[in-house]
Design an enzyme around this catalytic site. Structure first.
Site, PDB file in Angstrom:
ATOM      1  N   GLU A  85      -3.551   4.502  -7.193  1.00  0.00           N
ATOM      2  CA  GLU A  85      -3.598   3.739  -8.441  1.00  0.00           C
ATOM      3  C   GLU A  85      -4.992   3.578  -9.006  1.00  0.00           C
ATOM      4  O   GLU A  85      -5.249   2.606  -9.729  1.00  0.00           O
ATOM      5  CB  GLU A  85      -2.992   2.356  -8.209  1.00  0.00           C
ATOM      6  CG  GLU A  85      -3.822   1.402  -7.344  1.00  0.00           C
ATOM      7  CD  GLU A  85      -3.490   1.439  -5.873  1.00  0.00           C
ATOM      8  OE1 GLU A  85      -3.843   0.491  -5.145  1.00  0.00           O
ATOM      9  OE2 GLU A  85      -2.872   2.425  -5.423  1.00  0.00           O
ATOM     10  N   GLU A 125       2.533   2.936  -9.351  1.00  0.00           N
ATOM     11  CA  GLU A 125       1.094   3.094  -9.545  1.00  0.00           C
ATOM     12  C   GLU A 125       0.636   2.438 -10.840  1.00  0.00           C
ATOM     13  O   GLU A 125      -0.452   1.857 -10.899  1.00  0.00           O
ATOM     14  CB  GLU A 125       0.704   4.575  -9.518  1.00  0.00           C
ATOM     15  CG  GLU A 125       1.130   5.324  -8.257  1.00  0.00           C
ATOM     16  CD  GLU A 125       0.713   4.664  -6.964  1.00  0.00           C
ATOM     17  OE1 GLU A 125      -0.334   3.978  -6.948  1.00  0.00           O
ATOM     18  OE2 GLU A 125       1.436   4.812  -5.960  1.00  0.00           O
ATOM     19  N   GLU A 154       0.439  -4.281  -2.205  1.00  0.00           N
ATOM     20  CA  GLU A 154       1.499  -3.290  -2.001  1.00  0.00           C
ATOM     21  C   GLU A 154       2.889  -3.932  -1.957  1.00  0.00           C
ATOM     22  O   GLU A 154       3.835  -3.422  -2.557  1.00  0.00           O
ATOM     23  CB  GLU A 154       1.231  -2.491  -0.733  1.00  0.00           C
ATOM     24  CG  GLU A 154      -0.018  -1.628  -0.782  1.00  0.00           C
ATOM     25  CD  GLU A 154      -0.017  -0.610  -1.914  1.00  0.00           C
ATOM     26  OE1 GLU A 154       1.035  -0.382  -2.540  1.00  0.00           O
ATOM     27  OE2 GLU A 154      -1.095  -0.048  -2.179  1.00  0.00           O
TER      28      GLU A 154
END
Length: 880
Positions: A270, A304, A326
């Protein structure tokens, strides 16, 4: 055997950085034999640090130091120390400029960390600790700085030069070289730095934000992949709109870029404004990608992009907080995928992964909390516990607070911590402050490892009309953790009457407005709930929507499971009842004689499923998939894999034989018409059709064989082509199998992503993927030891999916995997450490298997110069 252990890093030892970096000015000179990196840092002592006289220590890895300058004056050799993994400058002022020049060799970087070359292209992967492979830097996520990056390279070989932010300057240089300068206005940790240089084609689009800003969308791929970008671009735009509407998050830069790279250890990264993707996670066309690939690409693109806020604008203080970004972002991408398709099917897919793989991780030697207390190598902690269980923890907060309060909590979190590096506690605190809920006990989900077990019993008092449900929670011991405290668990529940209708859940007598579903909150070791006004003994629908990542122990009868399969209004629990019924039947056959009877009620249940056109066909497609061998192993102590395999195959063949007519009817009924579409309805139709075909070939049905060959030859999309190929590969029609594989390869040999599917379909098949076949695949001209996708498609598929062959009683599969792990450890230790996972569960299997698995692990342990990545996994696996 290794004599020195890698250092263990502890959360309890966290200290704020002694120095902060305000700005980073990078200049890259890219050449064919290496790259020179000029790094100019504006640093100052951190006022929050108590190390007021500490030397400056910068992290490094595999760097050749050429020069160091402080405030423009080059330092003498005695003023600094190059320790290889650290650059130490002994004396620095309160605020200063440091310029460091390093030489690196990206062309020789097989680890694929830092700056490396892939298919002639320069690219980066800096998470978690790759930036130190580029230049000396305080490589930790709580050091955030503004980056300016100038890239210089040969214009013919590398016409496209990319980095984070906005391009602010470009021009020509001598000797056919050129440069582009990028400036990122937002402070970021160095793990989000990105650079790409290559000969790429650009696909462009635009997106108008809710405030009316036009965002320039760019996708960069190799020329041969130019026609495979549309789906990812559409997915990106849907993600951007969804994040605005559901979370109020608008994109903040003028440009958003995606680059596809063939050689990549992860799925995608990302990096701020410049996402780098594994090619398999972004490129798609109906001729080359299956429905599952289209859905996976949409989810990963969304994931992302969502990181732009949940990970980039607000990032992790340290790597122990990895799930902060995450887990939250996986929850967000799961919400998005559910909204784009079938929420029930998405929930089934998420829970299948969780119960099969994450629960196994929780019960294995690498078990760790969602917020780990220690690690040796951070790359080993990009785990299902961090991602999938972390997402379930966020989902439980959403369930406890409700969607409106959760949105208020996320708004407060982003507002309060924008531009900061924070912790999971900060996230939970924002949810508490916004909602007024006390989540003190809930924080144990971040601190305690292991999967909670809910032992459930019930009784019904016909005279009083009271149904009692008693729930007792416990958490098994895990490495380093015993005697765990009860956790705060949301438990969704429904009750069904004998007529199949949902009953009102009256916790008090006479509660006429009681709902038919409740979320009970478990906070004690034992709870008993009483439901009043119940006329006859109900059938409980437990843990609806899988409201918490727990194991449920309840003594269901097969009659109750059949009842829930037909009547439960919760689609997830209807599927779950079918899974539990199939598990019960398969387990009853594991040690039974070959002629043991298979419960005829299972056949009738599946017959009803196949024939019911009124049911959600996407749900039917999921319900027709028997529990996997991996899941059956996870449910078993001292597993005998070949016996489990035989029992499952026997049930599958019995069902296929008994339901041949219904399967042929299902196949014909779900024939496609019109153009290919990636819609929930079309995906369900193709899934049902290909499941029916696979079942028919399991019994080597001639009519099914003919249908498979015809479908393979006529298919206009990869889903149907791969469905037919997989069915033939897993059948007993050996000549058709080989002809189909040869034809498929000849057609698609120039497409790396499709060749990976071709490798995988063989390696995962016990018919085509015996160990001798796997060795042949490794010698195939299309196989490449430098490409992680190729390795995963053969070695990973064999060890992770072809379980009967991998667990050959002679132990050859285990020794094979040990050979490959040792080989890869020298070139790409990250991939080696992930591949060793199947061996780490050696205690789960019967002694004749576990002894051989342990022996293979010991051989890896004794390899000279074992990497830190593999050392940690193997030593924890072998520890008492």
């Amino acid at each position: 055997m290794r004599t020195s252990q890698p250092q263990t890093i502890y959360l309890s030892d966290y200290k704020v950085p002694a120095y902060l970096v305000d700005t980073v000015d990078l200049r890259f000179e890219l050449f064919e034999d290496g790259a020179r990196v000029h790094s100019t840092l504006e640093l100052r002592r951190n006022p929050e640090s108590d190390e007021t006289a500490a030397p400056l220590e910068l992290d490094g890895d595999s760097l050749t130091l050429e020069s160091v300058a402080l405030n423009g004056a080059e330092l003498a050799a005695g003023d600094y120390e190059d320790r290889g993994d650290q650059l130490v400058v002994r004396s620095v002022p309160e605020q200063f400029t440091l310029t460091v020049v390093t030489w690196i060799e990206p062309q020789n970087n097989t680890r694929l960390e830092g700056l490396y070359k892939s298919s002639g292209m320069f690219c980066t992967q800096c998470e978690a600790e790759g930036f130190r492979c580029i230049t000396f830097f305080p490589d930790r996520p709580d050091v955030m700085a503004r980056f300016r990056t100038r890239i210089e390279a040969n214009k013919d070989a590398y016409p496209v030069l990319l980095s984070n932010g906005n391009d602010v300057e470009k021009g020509e240089l001598e000797n056919g070289r050129h440069f582009v300068t990028w400036e990122d206005p937002f402070p970021k940790p160095c793990y989000l730095f990105a650079l790409v240089a290559g000969d790429l084609v650009e696909k462009r689009d635009t997106f108008s934000t809710c405030s009316g800003r036009d965002i320039d969308l760019r996708m960069y791929v190799e020329p041969r992949n130019a026609e495979k970008c549309d789906h990812a671009m559409d997915s990106l735009k849907r993600s951007m709109r969804w994040d605005e509407e559901v979370y109020g998050r608008e994109y903040d830069l003028d440009i958003f870029m995606i680059v596809a790279v063939d050689d990549f250890n992860m799925g995608a990264m990302e990096n701020k404004g410049l996402n780098i993707f594994n090619s398999s996670c972004v490129l798609a066309s109906q001729e080359t990608a299956t429905d599952l690939a289209f859905q996976r690409i949409e989810a990963i693109v969304a994931h992302e992009y969502f990181h732009n806020w949940s990970g980039n604008r607000v990032t992790c203080r340290d790597w122990f907080q990895l799930s902060l970004k995450e887990g939250f972002t996986v929850f967000r991408d799961s919400q998005f995928s559910a909204d784009m398709g079938s929420p029930t099917v998405k929930r089934i897919e998420d829970v299948t992964l969780l119960r099969t793989a994450q629960f196994a991780e929780d019960g294995g030697p690498m078990s760790h909390p969602v917020r780990p207390a220690s690690y040796m190598e951070i790359s080993n902690f990009y785990t299902l516990t961090i991602y999938e269980k972390g997402a379930e923890v966020v989902r439980m907060i959403h369930t406890l607070l409700g969607p409106d309060m959760f949105r208020k909590g996320s708004d407060l979190y982003f507002e309060r911590h924008d531009g900061q590096a924070v912790t999971t506690d900060d996230f939970v605190k924002a949810m508490e402050d916004a909602s007024g809920r006390d989540l003190s006990q809930f924080r144990l989900w971040y601190e305690q490892a292991g999967t909670p077990v809910l032992a459930i019993s019930d009784d019904f008092d016909a005279e009083t009309g009271v149904y009692r449900l008693t729930i007792e929670q416990s958490i098994p011991d895990t490495p380093g953790q015993t005697n765990k405290k009860p956790q705060h668990i949301p438990f969704a529940l429904g009750l069904l009457g004998q007529d199949g209708q949902p009953l009102p859940l009256q916790l008090e007598s006479g509660d006429s407005g009681a709902p038919t579903e409740r979320v009970l909150e478990l906070t004690e070791a034992v709870h008993t709930f009483e439901f009043h006004g119940v006329e006859s003994r109900p059938v409980p629908s437990l843990l609806r929507h899988f409201s918490a990542p727990v194991r449920v122990r309840y003594n269901w009868t097969r009659e109750q499971l059949l009842f829930l399969m037909s009547h439960d209004p919760d689609g997830f629990n209807r599927w779950d009842a079918g899974q539990r019924l199939a598990v019960d039947v398969i387990q009853s056959l594991v040690n039974a004689p070959d002629d043991a009877e298979i419960d005829p009620r299972l056949v009738e249940a599946y017959r009803k499923l196949i024939s019911d056109a009124d049911l959600d066909q996407a749900l039917v497609a999921k319900m027709l998939q028997l529990p996997s061998e991996a899941y059956l192993i996870e449910l078993t102590d001292k597993a005998d894999v070949p016996a489990i395999h035989r029992a499952r195959e026997a049930v599958l063949r019995h069902l296929a034989g008994a339901l041949k007519g219904e399967l042929l009817g299902c196949y014909q009924r779900h024939q496609g018409s019109g153009p290919y579409e990636v819609t929930p309805e079309a995906i369900a139709r193709r899934s049902l059709r290909n499941t029916a075909l696979a079942w028919l070939l399991m019994i080597d049905d001639e009519e099914g064989r003919s249908l498979a060959v015809s479908q393979l030859n006529a298919a206009d999309n990869m889903t149907d082509r791969m469905g037919a190929l997989r069915a033939l590969v897993n059948s007993g029609f050996e000549s058709d199998r080989q002809e189909a594989l040869d034809d498929f390869y000849n057609r698609f040999q120039d497409d790396p992503q499709v060749v990976e599917q071709w490798f995988s379909v063989q390696a995962a098949s016990d018919q085509a993927g015996q160990l001798s076949d796997i060795h042949k695949l490794l010698e195939h001209p299309a196989f490449d030891w430098k490409n992680p996708n190729k390795i995963r498609s053969v070695v990973g598929a064999f060890a992770g999916q072809n379980l009967a062959a991998f667990h050959n009683p002679d132990g050859s599969g285990y020794q094979f995997l040990a050979d490959q792990v040792c080989r890869l450890d020298d070139s790409n230790p990250q991939i080696a450490a992930r591949l060793v996972t199947p061996l780490t569960r050696w205690r789960k299997f019967a002694p004749s298997y576990s002894d051989r698995m342990k022996s293979a692990l010991e051989r890896i342990r004794d390899k000279a110069g074992l990497s830190r990545d593999v050392y940690e996994v193997v030593h924890k696996s072998l520890a008492d």
